[in-house]
Design an enzyme around this catalytic site. Structure first.
Site, short mmCIF file in Angstrom:
data_model
loop_
_atom_site.label_atom_id
_atom_site.label_comp_id
_atom_site.label_asym_id
_atom_site.label_seq_id
_atom_site.Cartn_x
_atom_site.Cartn_y
_atom_site.Cartn_z
CB ALA A 65 -6.81 0.10 42.36
N GLY A 108 -3.12 -0.84 46.72
CA GLY A 108 -4.87 -0.80 47.11
C GLY A 108 -4.38 -1.79 48.14
CD GLU A 111 -4.03 3.04 48.24
OE1 GLU A 111 -4.29 1.88 47.16
OE2 GLU A 111 -4.21 3.90 48.33
CD GLU A 131 -0.25 2.97 44.95
OE1 GLU A 131 0.37 3.41 45.08
OE2 GLU A 131 -1.68 2.71 45.50
N1 CAA Z 1 -3.88 -5.54 38.84
C1 CAA Z 1 -4.27 -6.94 37.80
N2 CAA Z 1 -3.72 -7.98 37.44
C2 CAA Z 1 -2.20 -8.18 38.47
C3 CAA Z 1 -1.77 -7.20 39.34
C4 CAA Z 1 -2.74 -6.21 39.81
N3 CAA Z 1 -2.35 -5.02 40.65
N4 CAA Z 1 -1.16 -7.68 39.94
C5 CAA Z 1 -0.49 -8.25 39.40
N5 CAA Z 1 -1.50 -8.68 38.37
C6 CAA Z 1 -1.93 -10.24 37.74
C7 CAA Z 1 -0.55 -9.75 36.94
O1 CAA Z 1 -0.81 -9.63 35.78
C8 CAA Z 1 -0.43 -11.44 36.55
O2 CAA Z 1 -1.81 -12.35 35.20
P1 CAA Z 1 -1.00 -12.95 34.58
O3 CAA Z 1 -0.71 -13.85 35.10
O4 CAA Z 1 -2.45 -12.40 33.67
O5 CAA Z 1 -0.01 -12.10 33.14
C9 CAA Z 1 -0.73 -12.52 38.10
O6 CAA Z 1 -1.63 -11.18 38.71
C10 CAA Z 1 0.61 -12.75 38.46
O7 CAA Z 1 1.24 -11.77 38.73
P2 CAA Z 1 2.45 -11.85 38.02
O8 CAA Z 1 3.01 -12.84 37.10
O9 CAA Z 1 3.49 -9.82 37.23
O10 CAA Z 1 3.38 -11.88 39.42
P3 CAA Z 1 4.98 -11.97 39.95
O11 CAA Z 1 4.86 -13.05 40.78
O12 CAA Z 1 5.80 -11.84 38.25
O13 CAA Z 1 4.87 -10.78 40.79
C11 CAA Z 1 4.51 -8.67 42.01
C12 CAA Z 1 4.36 -9.90 41.63
C13 CAA Z 1 5.32 -8.19 42.28
C14 CAA Z 1 2.66 -8.31 43.25
C15 CAA Z 1 3.42 -7.84 40.55
O14 CAA Z 1 2.25 -9.09 39.98
C16 CAA Z 1 2.90 -6.16 40.09
O15 CAA Z 1 3.95 -5.26 40.30
N6 CAA Z 1 1.80 -6.40 40.34
C17 CAA Z 1 1.63 -5.31 40.47
C18 CAA Z 1 1.75 -3.89 41.45
C19 CAA Z 1 0.98 -2.52 41.51
O16 CAA Z 1 1.12 -1.96 40.61
N7 CAA Z 1 0.22 -2.23 42.43
C20 CAA Z 1 -0.07 -1.22 42.28
C21 CAA Z 1 -2.09 -1.28 41.57
S1 CAA Z 1 -2.52 0.78 41.59
C22 CAA Z 1 -3.33 1.09 42.89
O17 CAA Z 1 -3.13 0.18 43.42
C23 CAA Z 1 -3.80 2.33 42.98
C24 CAA Z 1 -4.08 2.97 44.04
O18 CAA Z 1 -4.16 3.92 44.44
C25 CAA Z 1 -5.61 1.70 44.65
#
Ligand code: CAA
Length: 257
Positions: A65, A108, A111, A131
């Site tokens: 998400a 998400g 999911e 999460e």
């Molecule tokens: N939401 C918003 N933006 C996101 C995102 C997310 N879930 N995942 C990645 N992005 C964005 C980053 O902020 C980044 O944007 P900027 O360039 O503007 O900074 C861009 O995508 C590229 O990401 P990274 O620079 O972090 O890329 P990476 O290759 O270094 O890492 C990754 C990849 C490990 C997937 C890392 O991006 C990450 O950990 N993302 C978040 C994963 C996460 O926590 N997901 C769960 C979200 S909560 C949820 O989903 C709740 C639910 O139950 C529905």
């Protein structure tokens, strides 16, 4: 229709939806949800389409998400808007949907893949429910669907530690139905969807409904439900055609839509 966050195309009888927010690794915001639901509903209403594939990019199916969209939300808003309830409409689709997953399918994203009817994974796929690392828990079904897919122990491990599962572990655990080389992912998923789309559409839809019923009811009720659907298929031309084609050693031509 013109979409901002997804790309839609048709490949024969298959509707292909590609999540397309590359700069955010296909993070799922309210826009992508609305567009995805609209595209799926459009394909479901199209008599020329028999199955749908949802895919992302090589790097990410979807990284969760959209954290930036969620960040400032208050409890009152989350509760009163029933935040994430919109995803239930996606799961109401009656035609089969295959998730074709390469790269990250996190939170998400994992999911969403699990909301589809089955998952074909590239050997690069990584699944996770991280999460907990953000101070929350899954909110789009992860704690429930992942547990049904992989069992309590592994689901607890994934939800409590936030670790990722690679494609091999995901296949071993029953989360994905098959793993294919990344370069062939979309082609393989579309091929599977095309195969489904060539079968009798009412049979396909009833097979989906019957399997899904297994998650919602007792074994006795599920067996009864399956039998009733099975009986009803004898009212269709496609049953006559399918069985006649077998007896006559030819390919069936299903026409019920
Ligand atoms: N939401 C918003 N933006 C996101 C995102 C997310 N879930 N995942 C990645 N992005 C964005 C980053 O902020 C980044 O944007 P900027 O360039 O503007 O900074 C861009 O995508 C590229 O990401 P990274 O620079 O972090 O890329 P990476 O290759 O270094 O890492 C990754 C990849 C490990 C997937 C890392 O991006 C990450 O950990 N993302 C978040 C994963 C996460 O926590 N997901 C769960 C979200 S909560 C949820 O989903 C709740 C639910 O139950 C529905």
């Amino acid at each position: 229709m013109d979409y901002e966050t997804i790309i839609t195309e048709t490949r024969g009888k298959v509707g292909l939806i590609t999540l397309n927010r590359p700069k955010a690794l296909n993070a799922l915001n309210s826009r992508i949800l609305a567009e995805l639901v609209s595209a799926v509903n459009g394909f479901c209403a199209d008599p020329g389409i028999g199955a749908v594939v949802v895919t992302g990019s090589d790097k990410a199916f979807a990284a969760g998400a959209d954290i930036k969209e969620m960040q400032a939300i208050s409890y009152a808003d989350a509760y009163s808007q029933d935040f994430f309830v919109g995803w239930e409409e996606f799961t109401r689709a009656r035609k089969p949907i295959i998730a074709a997953v390469a790269g990250y399918a996190l939170g998400g994203g994992c999911e969403l893949a699990m909301m589809c009817d089955f998952i074909i994974a590239a050997d690069t796929a990584k699944f996770g429910q991280p999460e907990i690392t953000l101070g929350v828990i899954p909110g789009m079904g992860g704690s429930q669907r992942l547990t049904r897919f992989v069992g309590k122990s592994k689901a607890m491990d994934m939800c409590l530690t936030g670790r990722m599962m690679d494609a091999a572990e995901a296949e071993r655990s029953g989360l994905v139905s098959r793993v294919v080389p990344a370069a062939e992912l979309v082609e393989e998923a579309v091929k599977a969807a095309a195969k489904i789309a060539d079968f009798s559409l009412p049979s396909v839809m009833m097979a989906k409904e019957a399997v899904n019923r297994a998650y919602e009811t007792t074994l006795a009720e599920g067996l009864r439900f399956e039998r009733r659907l099975f009986h009803s298929l004898f009212a269709l031309e496609d049953q006559k055609e399918g069985m006649a084609a077998f007896a006559e050693k030819r390919k069936p031509n299903f026409t019920n839509r």
